[in-house]
Enzyme design. Sequence first.
Site: not given
Length: 167
Positions: A125-126
């Site tokens: 996840h960013y």
Amino acid sequence: MKDKLDRLWAPWRMEYIDSVLKQPGGCFLCEAVNSGNDSERLILHRAELTFLIMNLYPYNNGHLLVVPYRHVGELDDLTGEELSEIGELTRKAVRWLDRAFHPDGYNIGLNLGRTAGAGLPGHIHYHIVPRWDGDSNFMPVLGCVKVISEGLAATYARIKKAIEEDS
Ligand SMILES: [Zn+2]
């Protein structure tokens, strides 16, 4: 210091956060997607291959995560289409945060592996972290929690409104 910061966070904690995090071995990102209740799980937007969700333990107000639906942990696991959509959704998320909160800047990036601070190494996840002039005076060390000026639900509603106004 950490205990003090954690206590400060308590007024904003929502009950489901505890219930989600207590589930052993679960992936809270997959569970959020499959729950069927986007507002309760703080999912702000669903794109074709990726989605936008609020971080349950934000470093700053409006801290969002851009996440592929597929539970994969490495950059090499992502398809070109997923990478492309992550970029597109990040661009939109910044636009929506600009509209909702008018931050002075952003930190956007990726923590790969627990050593780098990834709380959930199995599902990539960013992070998108809005920044305001002077907020670094109050930024906690990694893993600590600080007071957030708005509760999660209020922040969710505000970003949702920005998304609706944009579409
Ligand atoms: Zn997952």
